[in-house]
Structure formats: structure tokens, C-alpha cells
Design a protein around this motif. Sequence first.
Motif, PDB file in Angstrom:
ATOM      1  N   MET A   1       0.846  -1.212   0.000  1.00 10.30           N
ATOM      2  CA  MET A   1       0.000   0.000   0.000  1.00 10.30           C
ATOM      3  C   MET A   1       0.872   1.249   0.000  1.00 10.30           C
ATOM      4  O   MET A   1       0.600   2.211  -0.734  1.00 10.30           O
TER       5      MET A   1
ATOM      6  N   PHE B   1       2.076   1.845  -3.367  1.00 11.91           N
ATOM      7  CA  PHE B   1       1.010   2.383  -4.224  1.00 11.91           C
ATOM      8  C   PHE B   1       0.855   3.887  -3.996  1.00 11.91           C
ATOM      9  O   PHE B   1       0.698   4.652  -4.941  1.00 11.91           O
ATOM     10  N   VAL B   2       0.891   4.291  -2.739  1.00 13.67           N
ATOM     11  CA  VAL B   2       0.743   5.721  -2.432  1.00 13.67           C
ATOM     12  C   VAL B   2       1.920   6.489  -3.020  1.00 13.67           C
ATOM     13  O   VAL B   2       1.752   7.492  -3.705  1.00 13.67           O
ATOM     14  N   GLU B   3       3.111   5.992  -2.796  1.00 11.68           N
ATOM     15  CA  GLU B   3       4.320   6.670  -3.242  1.00 11.68           C
ATOM     16  C   GLU B   3       4.334   6.839  -4.770  1.00 11.68           C
ATOM     17  O   GLU B   3       4.729   7.865  -5.287  1.00 11.68           O
ATOM     18  N   HIS B   4       3.899   5.795  -5.479  1.00 13.19           N
ATOM     19  CA  HIS B   4       3.952   5.842  -6.948  1.00 13.19           C
ATOM     20  C   HIS B   4       2.634   6.282  -7.575  1.00 13.19           C
ATOM     21  O   HIS B   4       2.439   6.147  -8.778  1.00 13.19           O
ATOM     22  N   ASP B   5       1.754   6.784  -6.739  1.00 13.11           N
ATOM     23  CA  ASP B   5       0.461   7.286  -7.222  1.00 13.11           C
ATOM     24  C   ASP B   5      -0.206   6.258  -8.134  1.00 13.11           C
ATOM     25  O   ASP B   5      -0.674   6.595  -9.228  1.00 13.11           O
ATOM     26  N   ALA B   6      -0.247   5.026  -7.649  1.00 19.18           N
ATOM     27  CA  ALA B   6      -0.770   3.927  -8.464  1.00 19.18           C
ATOM     28  C   ALA B   6      -2.289   3.850  -8.378  1.00 19.18           C
ATOM     29  O   ALA B   6      -2.870   2.774  -8.246  1.00 19.18           O
ATOM     30  N   HIS B   7      -2.922   5.004  -8.400  1.00 20.35           N
ATOM     31  CA  HIS B   7      -4.382   5.071  -8.334  1.00 20.35           C
ATOM     32  C   HIS B   7      -4.821   6.439  -8.830  1.00 20.35           C
ATOM     33  O   HIS B   7      -4.078   7.404  -8.756  1.00 20.35           O
ATOM     34  N   GLN B   8      -6.022   6.485  -9.351  1.00 25.05           N
ATOM     35  CA  GLN B   8      -6.645   7.786  -9.604  1.00 25.05           C
ATOM     36  C   GLN B   8      -7.976   7.781  -8.871  1.00 25.05           C
ATOM     37  O   GLN B   8      -8.059   8.248  -7.747  1.00 25.05           O
TER      38      GLN B   8
ATOM     39  N   GLY C   1      -9.287   5.240  -7.708  1.00 23.85           N
ATOM     40  CA  GLY C   1      -9.021   4.343  -6.581  1.00 23.85           C
ATOM     41  C   GLY C   1      -9.959   3.158  -6.470  1.00 23.85           C
ATOM     42  O   GLY C   1      -9.809   2.330  -5.570  1.00 23.85           O
TER      43      GLY C   1
ATOM     44  N   VAL D   1      -3.798   3.494 -14.519  1.00 22.03           N
ATOM     45  CA  VAL D   1      -2.695   3.760 -13.588  1.00 22.03           C
ATOM     46  C   VAL D   1      -1.634   2.667 -13.622  1.00 22.03           C
ATOM     47  O   VAL D   1      -0.859   2.516 -12.678  1.00 22.03           O
ATOM     48  N   TYR D   2      -1.568   1.950 -14.719  1.00 25.02           N
ATOM     49  CA  TYR D   2      -0.638   0.818 -14.768  1.00 25.02           C
ATOM     50  C   TYR D   2       0.823   1.233 -14.599  1.00 25.02           C
ATOM     51  O   TYR D   2       1.629   0.472 -14.080  1.00 25.02           O
ATOM     52  N   VAL D   3       1.167   2.401 -15.076  1.00 24.50           N
ATOM     53  CA  VAL D   3       2.559   2.844 -14.931  1.00 24.50           C
ATOM     54  C   VAL D   3       2.920   2.886 -13.443  1.00 24.50           C
ATOM     55  O   VAL D   3       3.958   2.370 -13.018  1.00 24.50           O
TER      56      VAL D   3
ATOM     57  N   VAL E   1       1.306   1.348 -10.993  1.00 26.73           N
ATOM     58  CA  VAL E   1       1.186   0.019 -10.391  1.00 26.73           C
ATOM     59  C   VAL E   1       2.456  -0.786 -10.647  1.00 26.73           C
ATOM     60  O   VAL E   1       2.987  -1.456  -9.755  1.00 26.73           O
TER      61      VAL E   1
ATOM     62  N   SER F   1       2.576  13.088  -3.145  1.00 30.23           N
ATOM     63  CA  SER F   1       1.637  11.967  -3.188  1.00 30.23           C
ATOM     64  C   SER F   1       0.234  12.436  -2.828  1.00 30.23           C
ATOM     65  O   SER F   1       0.068  13.241  -1.911  1.00 30.23           O
ATOM     66  N   ARG F   2      -0.733  11.913  -3.536  1.00 32.17           N
ATOM     67  CA  ARG F   2      -2.088  12.410  -3.309  1.00 32.17           C
ATOM     68  C   ARG F   2      -2.549  12.101  -1.890  1.00 32.17           C
ATOM     69  O   ARG F   2      -2.212  11.049  -1.329  1.00 32.17           O
TER      70      ARG F   2
ATOM     71  N   MET G   1      -7.351   5.075  -0.273  1.00 34.57           N
ATOM     72  CA  MET G   1      -7.639   4.252  -1.461  1.00 34.57           C
ATOM     73  C   MET G   1      -6.877   2.932  -1.402  1.00 34.57           C
ATOM     74  O   MET G   1      -7.445   1.865  -1.637  1.00 34.57           O
TER      75      MET G   1
ATOM     76  N   TYR H   1     -16.939   4.641  -1.380  1.00 33.71           N
ATOM     77  CA  TYR H   1     -17.594   5.113  -2.595  1.00 33.71           C
ATOM     78  C   TYR H   1     -19.105   5.001  -2.396  1.00 33.71           C
ATOM     79  O   TYR H   1     -19.554   4.311  -1.477  1.00 33.71           O
TER      80      TYR H   1
ATOM     81  N   GLY I   1     -10.593  11.363  -8.976  1.00 28.13           N
ATOM     82  CA  GLY I   1      -9.359  10.621  -9.183  1.00 28.13           C
ATOM     83  C   GLY I   1      -8.329  11.529  -9.829  1.00 28.13           C
ATOM     84  O   GLY I   1      -7.197  11.150 -10.105  1.00 28.13           O
TER      85      GLY I   1
END
Lengths: 328, 222, 713
Positions: free
Chosen positions: B145, B148-155, B157, B195-197, B199, C22-23, C29, C36, C442
Motif C-alpha cells: 500500500m 502504491f501511495v508513493e507511486h500514485d498507483a491510483h486515480q 481508486g 494507472v498501470y505505470v 502500479v 503523493s495524493r 484508497m 464510494y 481521481g
Amino acid sequence: MQAFEYANPTTKEEAVRLLANQWGEAEILAGGTDSLSLMKDHVSTPRRVVSLQAIKELRGIEFKPATGLRLGAMATLSELIESAAVRREYPALVEAAEGVRSPQILNMGTVGGDLCQRPRCWYFRAGYGLLARDDGKALVPEGENQYHAILGNSGPAYFVNPSSLAPALIALGAKVRVFGPQGTREVGLDKFFLTPASDDQRECDLKANEILTDILVPPAKGTKMAIYEVRQREALDYPLAAAAVVLRLDGKTVKSARVVLGHVAPVPWPAPEAEAVLVGKTISEAVADEAGKAAVSKATPLSKNAYKVQLARVAVKRAILRAAQGGA
Amino acid sequence: MSWKKDKVRKPAKPNEALTRRDFLQGAGVAVSGGLLVGREPAIAASPDEKAKVLGPEAVPITLRINGKAQKLTLEPRVTLLDALRNHLDMTGAKKMCDRGTCGACTVILDGKAVYACSVLAIAAQGKEILTIEGLAAGGKLHPVMTAFVEHDAHQCGFCTPGFVMASKAFLDKNPNPLQQDVEEGLGGNLCRCGVYVGVRQAALDAAKARLGEKGGKAHGKV
Amino acid sequence: MAKCKYDWPEAGQRKLIGKRISRVTGPAMASGQAKYSYDINRPGMLYARLLACPYAHAKIKSIDTSEAEKLPGVKTVRIIQRVGTEIQWAGDEIVAVVAEREEIAEDALRRIKVEYEKLPHIVHEEDLSQVGDRAKPAAEQRTGDPDAAFKDPDAVISEGYYGLPVIIHCTPETHGGVAEWVDAENLRVWISTQNVSGLPPQIAETLGTPVTNIQALCEYMGGGFGSKFSPDRWGIEMARLAKDVGKPVKLMLQREHDSMVAGARPSYFAKIRVAAKKDGTLTGWESDTWGTGGPGGATLPPIPYVLNVPNQIKRHTSVATNVGPARAWRAPGHPQACYLTMTALDDLAAKLNMDPIEFLMKNLALAKPREQIYRQELQKAAELAEWTKNWHPRGDKSPGPIKRGLGVSIHTWGGGGHNSLCNVAIHPDGSVEITLGSQDLGTGTRTVIAITAAETFGLPVEAVTVNIGDSKYPPSGGSGGSTTVGGVSGSTRRGCVDALEQLFAAVAPGLGVPAEQLEAADGRIQVKGDAAKSLTWKQACAKLGVKSVQVQGKNPGPCQLGSSGVGGVQIADVSVDTETGIVKINKMVAVQDCGLIIDLKTAENQCYGAITMGIGYSLFEEKIMDQVTGRMLNPNLDSYKLAGIGDIGEIVVHMMTGPGYDDRGVIGLGEPPVIAPGAAISNAVANAIGVRVPTLPLTPAKVLAALAKGGIA
């Protein structure tokens, strides 16, 4: 999903007794990856679901050099991939399973389930029946048939067999054991798949109260094998065409060959025409191409799927070349 | 679905075609969840064990989720995903495709990533179920997790919990992956925001972090 | 220009703005804690399901819900569209059912009998000769003297056919939500929406409930892409159903229903001729376009795109079909206009034997006012794609079946900030809250607000609490048109500057200086030029006594904090297997400007995501309709093909920043990078195989068909 009662037998005898003697009443739950979707789509509306998950004798993968491989029908695709013996002796099977790409499906999906999964035909999935008819009219020939059959498609079935493993297993000469009220019977996998002639027939030689128990693959020592799948996406995606090839060589000369196509016909499609091209030859790009061409020589594409003829041809060619280069 | 070309049969009346109609009678009465719980390995049952048929009405079910037994009364048709979301208010696993394709509902069953939408809750008894809630137990983020946060692996979410669970299961099995391994190992999850990049990088980084802790050597980003 | 008090800090002064941060929603999330609308479970909540029409065009003859009503557990059955109504697309909602459990609601649907009179339908539009009176031609548009341009004997003319089909939004969270009547008069809804503040007026109008009695909530939302601005019929119905049953009701669309009805991007097909002088100067444009967005048809897209070619003739035909209606799809009209234009121009460049980048450069005067920006972006993109090394004239002549090619495309978008009001609170305990009726799709709305406030107050991002997703908060615009970042950053900045002034006023006496001499930096309030004279933020806030500072921030407002209008350049590097027709992405390069970037990390992620989505619609996506049954055949995700993690290749994003960019202020980014991939990828494929594959998606069938007509050479 329509409500159903759930049975969780622990022996195959019990399982068979719990099944119904006609289709549609009871359904088998193996890995669940396809059967639950079919029920959610109301394509399948059983009153009873019989899980095979607690039947230990349906599990397991064993290899003996003298007799070959036994795959329990409930062995998962992950177990198949991770089996050292399968990796060593039947690399094409590993490749075929890996083609599924989704670890979740590999973890849940079973070998038997892969063979018995229902067609992906979108008319079938939308409720128009296995033969995709609306008011008696076949929808596929004039409809969206881009993913449908190019061989064995004179009707009334136009779907393609969706199995990942079947072409390779058939090329390896596998047979299956089926257990029913009358006991066990063995069927060559090449005979197991059927082209239904009516909507109430199934696409494999399994009666409503029978279960697939084992898949038996003869030893493949001394063969070279490979598969090739043409798939649009890298992620979970059904192939557009696939081919499995098993070669027995004498020096550089092909002594015998088995070529089976997948995703091109209502059943996995053996291509003796391609085999005939290969026997007695040394594998080269030209020979492989010629075999590919022969494999699809009888193709009768529908209005929107002529491209699949080319894909099947290329799949055969590439599978042959990969096999000749030393296997999967 | 509701607009399917409809050839629905009439709702069930006891059915002659079933070979053992006696199983239908009193189903769920003689049965308790206990029969199935702890079934692994197989319970000793005679072939004539009548109580093997449960439902179609709701039956008691016990699920072992994040190390805790949860008792529920559910129809056999209820999926593990619906059991989590509708009956246990564990909404981390998402319903996106509900057809075993997108991976948003991924949970870990006996150590293996599965689609919770494609598992019947009743069939998940006796197995260890790990959900995203269990992976973030005690409010502490799991290293996957954090990555994921560090690499912004979500939009948005929505697919993220599924990706996190799939990544966790993947990394447990492949502690030192190359990018191509990640792409294959997470091939059972889909994201619409794209967000695959992130992930990809998150999975590789989480592996690296873990190897670092163990003094191993990572491939790095290949 | 004189320094205006709300202006963004100068480049050297920015502690947070423009950095990779970082967001703020990341932990919620990634840990599955984010709730949601789909995740809302209320005490006593019931489940609703919708019965949809299976036919593309039909009249309702009868509805019998009696069997459904008898089913135990069913709480109410509600007819949405009455007998006699003419239904225009498959999937349109006819009856709603509420039951104790989702499964029972589903059972109930199957007991409802609806009889229809089937009417003729059209669901395919590419072949105009088959659509009959569904085609509605618009008046021809002419500018300049196109006849002369095309008749010029020296003109080089390229003619081609191009198109892209209807695709769907496919939001991860389907449409819908939960409705709960707090009491007889007051309604609360959790809806998956891009438009929190805008929902109550829309619901009020339909329900006849005062706006003041309606609260819309959306803490997290699982993707909209333009399809979630209205409460929609299901949003209204869930409120009515909840009233009928006196319990909260959850109504989420099932995936296949969502795919059929809840969002489509119009198709466009075109025959295009373009003319240029031998040196590449564009002189003429002629297009015959047609397309559909469902029953409403489709209006002429903005072509020629970006480059305002002199001398144009445009003829357009709108086709009304029985396909679920179009909704705004991320940069409405632009991906299609870009595709049609940039492919046609690429073919012309090939005919001129020109490098397409050189060709675009040659014509950039037609891209005013962004001529210079495009020039810089083209140069940067070419450098990142190693264009000089990797590009070749059409047709990769290297041996083997795999052919590699590069293609380029350019795009534009507005993205000016919307109207936004926010409340800024500084509390005596030092906590800070920004509250506004916006939503985070997002795109990082919360993060942008937090960074803006933190920068202004000299605090870390974590020190700011952001409250959004509630229509009872000060209203902010809907998140469409890439307007959110500009809007909320503007209101937040102004509110925070004003709030800080009040804090300074409270603190100044103690520090013995006038308030104007104070500044907020590094967690302190200090005297400018004399950091020794300072208070920590907390100490300073304590001076407020018991009264929080409460200030309203507004956008638009004084000082230029944002503007509108961006450009972008994308280059695709692909490999095509000429034996199978399969296209693989090697690399995508995106160079994008969007003014002053608040958070570089989330901005880059917008580009990664948009390009991934662009790869999806270029290679895989299409709403496949069956003409006989009138149904969408691929409404589930096994058959509606989204790009997966292995399909995207390498993505390189470069954001244009610094002088000439930052000084334009904040501009939105959500949409622009999704515009160019279609043309860039199609052009790359043409470059690889030497022939145009006319329409998206670039499936093996189409690539092989194009190759069969001639290629490579």
C-alpha cells in the motif's frame, strides 16, 4: 443468479448421484470462474449446484515415465503450471495454461473446467442459446461474427471452443475419464468435443449426470511440442486463434506430427492436412508456412472473420517453428 | 440480466428430473454450517449423507475472514463478494465487472489471489480469507500500500484494493520480479483510469523494499 | 503587471506547488478504506434493481408486475415508463423493484412481464446507405475559396477515409447510489457523481422537493469521464423508491446495463480531402463527416483540428440510431476531431514525402495563438521519442514480419477554472479546514486544494483538512471540461490569503509589527526579513482566542490565478506484426502544458492514465451493436476490451513548466492528454506498415485488411 441448492459431495459417486439426468437442472461447480458468470447471466439456471471442490480424488497431478501424466479434473491451472513434471515433460501444456494470464483464474480455474467451459459466443452469453438463434433465425452468419468459427461452421453451431488446454492435450493424444452412474468410461479427448446440432445438446460428450474425473496424457518423451496463441491483448483475453503442435523427429526429419487448432471451430480442430505436409520433411520456415496454409485450406470464413484464417495459418506456422526449435 | 432474451423457466417447484429428490426435502433443516466448517480435509460422510444439500433458502455459513470467524445466514447463491459487501459491510473489495474479469474484487484465499465475485460464499468456508481490510489491519499500511501511495498507483481508486491484493499475492510468490513478471502477474486486474505505470513501479518497488529488509538483491526496474 | 495580493508565489518561493506530492487520498484508497457511493450501507437499507427493455426500438404494450409483487421480500415495484411509451434503445429502464436483498430484487425482475411492439431499429451507422431517413444532413459550411485550393494544378491532394466507432465510458464504479429520506421532507443521496453541488437542483426539479431539503454526498467516486453530471433516471427513481418504502435504497446499475445506457462517445466517420502546396503549406480542407451519438445523432466535430486550414468545405450528416445516448466523453468531440484531422494530415505529409513533424512545424502558423508552444512541444517530443533516429518514411523496410513505426499528433483544450466557492477556516488550535462542494474523480481535487492551502499558510500538506463531496458545502462547479483544478485552486488561494490576513491581524500586536509585515513560512508566522521575530503556527492561531477565522474564497476573483487553453504533442512508437495484424505499443511520449502545475505527480499521472485510455480506444475498444437484435453484444468486461497492464509499453510524460508556462496560472489537465493517442497510434501504424488502417480500433482484422490492399512497399 437464480436461487439454487448447493451440494458439496466428497466422493465422485456421491457427486454423480446428486446430479440430474437431464441438462439444465443441476450444474457442476469446479473452479467457478465461468459457471458463476453463466448463472449471473441467467444463461445457466440450475436448481442445484454440485461442487466438486471437496472430492479429493479429483485432484492431483501425477507423472510416471511409463504411463504418462494424470491430471485430476479438479487440479487447478496454477497447479499444472507449477508441476515440475509437467514443466519438464509437457512444456506446451504449461504455455497453454499461462496463456490465460490472470493469476486469479489460474488459481481458481481447473483443468476440467478449462475443458468444459462454455463458449464465449456473445449471442450465447446474451441468452440466444448455444446456437445463437432469434425466432428460429441464426444470428451469427449475418451478424457480429468476428470471433466466430472459420472451420466446422456449416451450422447450426458457429461458436468456437474456448479451451486453452484442449488443442495441446489433443495433440498429445490425451484421453479423459468420465464417471457416471454406469461407472467410468474413457474417451479420447479428440472425440470428447462435439458440435451440437440443437440447442439442448452440449458441446462435449458429457451427460448431465456425468463428471470429468481425470485427464490422461501419454508419455511424450522424444517429442517436440509448442503452442502459439494469437491474442490481441497481453492481459486476460481469449485468443483469436491458436495452434498446438507435437512433432516426433527422426534426426531432422519429421516422423509424425499432430497439429490441432483452437478457437477456430466449435471443437478443437485437428489439422491432418498440416500433418501430411510435415511428415517426411525437415522443418523450415517454408515447410511450416505450407503446413499452416494446409491447416486452413478448408476454412469457410463468415462475413466478418476472414482474418482469422490468416491468424490460424500463422499460429500453425509459428507453433511448428517453435516446436522444432526445441519446444515451448 | 433483466433484459436477457428471456426464456426463463417458471420458478422452481420440486423437480422430478433431479435424481434424488429426497435431498430437496428439509434441506437446510438438518443442516448446520458446522457440517461444512472444518471440512478440510474431507469429513467422513457416507455416500447417502442427505444433509449434503443446502438451500436454496438461506443457511448458516461461517467464514474465516482476516483471522476471525464470521457467522452469516446466506443463500447458497450469494458470492463471497456480496457476502463481504452486503452482509459484512466490508466494502474494500469492489464490484466492478462481477464476471471474473477485472480483479477489483480480488481477495486472498488460502494464500492465493482469487476473484471474490466468482467464489460462492458457501464454498469459501473452511478457508482463510484475507481481504484488504485485513491487510491494513490496525490502521497501518502494508508495504504494498505504501508503494502504491508513493507511486500514485491510483486515480479514482476503485480498482486499487484489488490491485493491492493481487500485488501482495504476486509478490509473495515472486519476491524479485522483473517488469515483465509484474505485467503477467497482474494481468488479471483492469483499471479504467489507466494507472498501470504507477502500479508497475509500485509492485517493483515493494519487492525491492522487502528484499532490502531481508538483505537480498533486487532486479530493480527493468 | 503589478503584483496582485492573491498571485501565486514566485517560482523560487514555492515550497509545494509544482513538486511531486503523493495524493492525500492515497492511503485511504490503497487500504480499501475509501468509501464510494457503491460502498454505502445504511441501516435497514433495501436494494433496487431495474428492468430494462431488451429491444432497441419498441412500444410498451403491457406491463404485468403482479407476480413480482407477490414475491416475499419485495417491498415495492414501480413502473418507470408507462404502457404506450416508445423506447429508443435497448437497456432503457421500464420497471424498478425494491427488495430486502439484492438477490430477491433480481428474482422479482424476472417475474415481471412486459409486452412490446417491436419497431424498426438502426444501430449501425458506418454505412450511410443503410440508415435511410435516420440521416439528417446539416447545411454545408464553407470558408475561403476551397474550389480554387483544390483546383490549383500545383496542389498536392490527399484523399482518405477515416473513422472511429462509438465507445463507452466504462466507469469502474457503475452509475447509481443510495437514497435515504432523513424525515418526510429531507432527502439525502450518496451518488457517484462529477457534480455534487449541481445535483440537488436537478433532483429538486424532477421530484418537486425544495432544493434546500436535498443533500447530495459523494466522498469518493469511481470514475466518471464525463458520464456522471446528472442524477439520471436511476438517481431520481432511487429517491422515489426510498420514499415509497420508507427505508434507504441502494440502486447501482449492473455492469452490462451501465455499458448499454450510461455513457457513450459519439462515432465519426469521414471522407476527407486535404490540399497543400508542394512545400507542405496547407491550402484546403474538404470533409464529409457523419456519426451517431444515439437517438440524438452527433453534431459536427471541431475539424480541421488545431490547424485552421484556409479554404474549407464541410458537410456533415447526423445519424440518429437506437443506441444508448451519448454523454460527454473526456474532451467531448476532440479525440474524434483530432483523429480525423491528424490522420488525414499525416497521409498528406506522406504523399508530400515530408516528415510529419516537419509538416506540422511548417503549418503551425495555423495554430495561433499556440504556435510557439507547439513548436517547443514538438521539439521536446521528438527528442524524447528519438524521432530523428527512429522515424523512417512510410513502410518499415527491415526484414521479418514485425514492422516498427512512429506517429505524431497534436491537440488542444481549454481547461479554465470553473466557478468555485470555498470556506477557509483557521481554528484556534491551529487546525485548518477547506470546505467546498467539489468532488475528487481521481484527478486529485483534494490534493490540489490541500497543496494550495498548505503553500499559502506555509504548512505541510498533512496539516490541511479538506472537506469536499457534500452539496451542503459552498458550491463548486461540476468536474467537467478540465475546470476543477483551476476553479478550486483559485477559490482556495483567495480564501487562504484572506484568512491569513485575519490571522496576521490577530498576531501582529503581539509581535509588535503591522500585519502587512508578517509572512507565513515553514510552519511559522514571522516578521518579513526578521525570522527571529516569529510564532509557531499553533502559537499564532492560539491568539485567535475562541473564534476561528472563517473566510470565503471565490473563483473567479481578483488577480489572474488561472487561464485557459493548452496544447500537447504525442508520439507513438509501435510494432505491428504484419502476419497477425497485432499492434503493440513500444512507447508513448506525451509533452503537455497546463500552465502552473500544482502537483507534478498527479499531473503526470493524468497523462499516464489518459494515454493508457487512449491506447485502449485506439487498439481495443468499440461498442459492438448487433443489427438484428439491436443489442450491445459486449457489455461485460470480458468482451468490452480495456487495455491491461501488459498493453501499454513505456510511457514518457514531459510537462512543460517554467517561464511562458507557469505564468499562465493554473489550467486543467483532465482531458487534453486523452485526445491525441488515437491519431498518434494510427499514424505510427501507417508509418510501420506503409498503409492507413482507416478506422479505430486497430484490430487484427482491420490491419490485415489494410495490408491486403497494399502496404510496406
